[in-house]
Design an enzyme around this catalytic site. Structure first.
Site, PDB file in Angstrom:
ATOM      1  N   MET A   1       0.839  -1.200   0.000  1.00  7.34           N
ATOM      2  CA  MET A   1       0.000   0.000   0.000  1.00  7.34           C
ATOM      3  C   MET A   1       0.873   1.249   0.000  1.00  7.34           C
ATOM      4  SD  MET A   1      -3.297   0.514   0.020  1.00  7.34           S
ATOM      5  CE  MET A   1      -3.884   2.138  -0.422  1.00  7.34           C
TER       6      MET A   1
ATOM      7  N   HIS B   1      10.539   0.144  -4.002  1.00  6.72           N
ATOM      8  CA  HIS B   1       9.404   0.573  -4.827  1.00  6.72           C
ATOM      9  C   HIS B   1       8.845   1.904  -4.321  1.00  6.72           C
ATOM     10  CE1 HIS B   1       9.085  -3.502  -6.642  1.00  6.72           C
ATOM     11  NE2 HIS B   1       8.491  -2.848  -7.612  1.00  6.72           N
TER      12      HIS B   1
END
Length: 357
Positions: free
Chosen positions: A294, A319
């Site tokens: 998330m 990421h």
């Protein structure tokens, strides 16, 4: 307008840079040249699912595109407008529907009107969030920012055959997105397990679920709700075979943290459930509001929001840091602060730009 040059080898150096760069280019209508595409991968350059994202956003924005072919290390993308309406998108075989949606959603939120898309491809495939996570965790969490989108999974698609079918509805955002200020999770309200299998005996999904439940119930006293999805052999519309599990927790103040695991040949169903349960326990032990996946998915939306967002993530991943770097290229005026180390829990603060088309 000058072309924004983006080095595709920064950070994690994979397809994520291209997806986020395309999404923000299509949204802001800033032309981009992305080079060194997927330079750090064994098979560098554009892959078919990345090409699909390019083609979809070309259609939505009327973009001029150069070098859009499989294996290309560089691409030029010059968008001109943001269209809405109905779309049919065939990603091909088991290309990830979730990853193409990641590139599409920001643009559709700020398009001329509401949009509907029908996507064919992979719903539960390796190296990609399952469509269940996007539906039940991601879209739920960003609804707090004013995002209104819905996913209907018509048919699942697993690697390598694919054949999945998903309907998506996206409501146009009338105002700038609201900031998100949730650092730590509160009390756990309950758990939900979604376990499925297609073109396989029903006991596979049942065993995945039972394994996860056994681990969770040994630690937590909160209610666990189960949903097991199986199909009788004569009424199974899938190409399959395949299986998977999503577990998510509902916690105060109205957030969800999730984890998932995929079945594969030779992997016991019990291990599928166990993997997902153990990952979720790790996420919860940090006390942070959002899980590791998330975290990086939220970043583009925090840049777009009006006001300062502050979120706690269970792990600062490459990421996530890469998503921040891409965001800074498009919105240099945004202020960003990362409190924490790579691979550890952390707090991300972003003063968004209050983007409106």
């Amino acid at each position: 307008m000058s072309i924004l040059e983006i080095d595709g080898s920064i950070g994690e150096g994979g397809g994520q840079i291209l997806r986020y760069a395309l999404a923000l280019s299509a949204l802001t209508l800033k032309p981009i040249r992305v080079y060194n595409i997927r330079a750090k991968r064994d098979n560098p350059g554009l892959r078919p699912q990345h090409l699909t994202a390019v083609e979809v956003l070309k259609e939505v924005t009327g973009a001029e595109v150069e070098n859009a072919k499989v294996g290309s290390m560089e691409i030029l993308f010059k968008p001109t407008s943001r269209r809405s309406g109905e779309m049919e998108i065939d990603i091909g075989t088991a290309g990830s529907i979730s990853l193409v949606l990641q590139a599409m959603l920001p643009v559709l939120l700020f398009a001329e009107g509401d949009s509907r898309a029908r996507l064919k491809g992979g719903t539960n495939v390796p190296w990609s969030p399952p469509i269940d996570y996007i539906k039940h965790v991601f879209l739920y969490n960003i609804s707090h920012m004013g995002v209104r989108a819905n996913i209907e999974v018509v048919r699942r698609g697993h690697y390598p055959r694919g054949g999945g079918l998903v309907n998506v509805e996206v409501k146009r955002v009338e105002e700038a997105l609201k900031p998100l200020m949730i650092v730590r999770r509160g009390r756990i309200r309950g758990f939900r397990i979604h376990s499925h299998c297609v073109k396989l005996p029903a006991h596979v999904a049942v065993r995945q679920c039972e394994s996860a439940r056994r681990i969770l119930s040994g630690i937590f006293k909160e209610k666990i709700t189960e949903e097991i999805e199986t199909y009788p052999p004569d009424k199974d519309p899938h190409l399959g075979p395949g299986s998977g599990i999503l577990i998510y927790v509902e916690a105060e103040p109205g957030i969800r943290l999730g984890s998932d695991s995929l079945g594969e040949k030779g992997k016991p169903a019990e291990r599928v459930g166990e993997e997902a349960a153990l990952i979720l326990i790790e996420e919860l032990e940090t006390g942070m509001a959002f899980d590791r996946h998330m975290g990086d998915m939220l970043i583009p939306y925090l840049f777009l929001a009006k006001g300062t967002s502050r979120i706690g993530v269970s792990m600062i991943t490459l990421h996530l840091l890469t998503a921040i770097e891409v965001g800074k290229l498009f919105f240099p005026e945004a202020k960003v602060e990362v409190d924490g180390e790579l691979g550890k829990p952390g707090i991300i603060t972003i003063q968004g730009v209050g983007y409106k088309p």
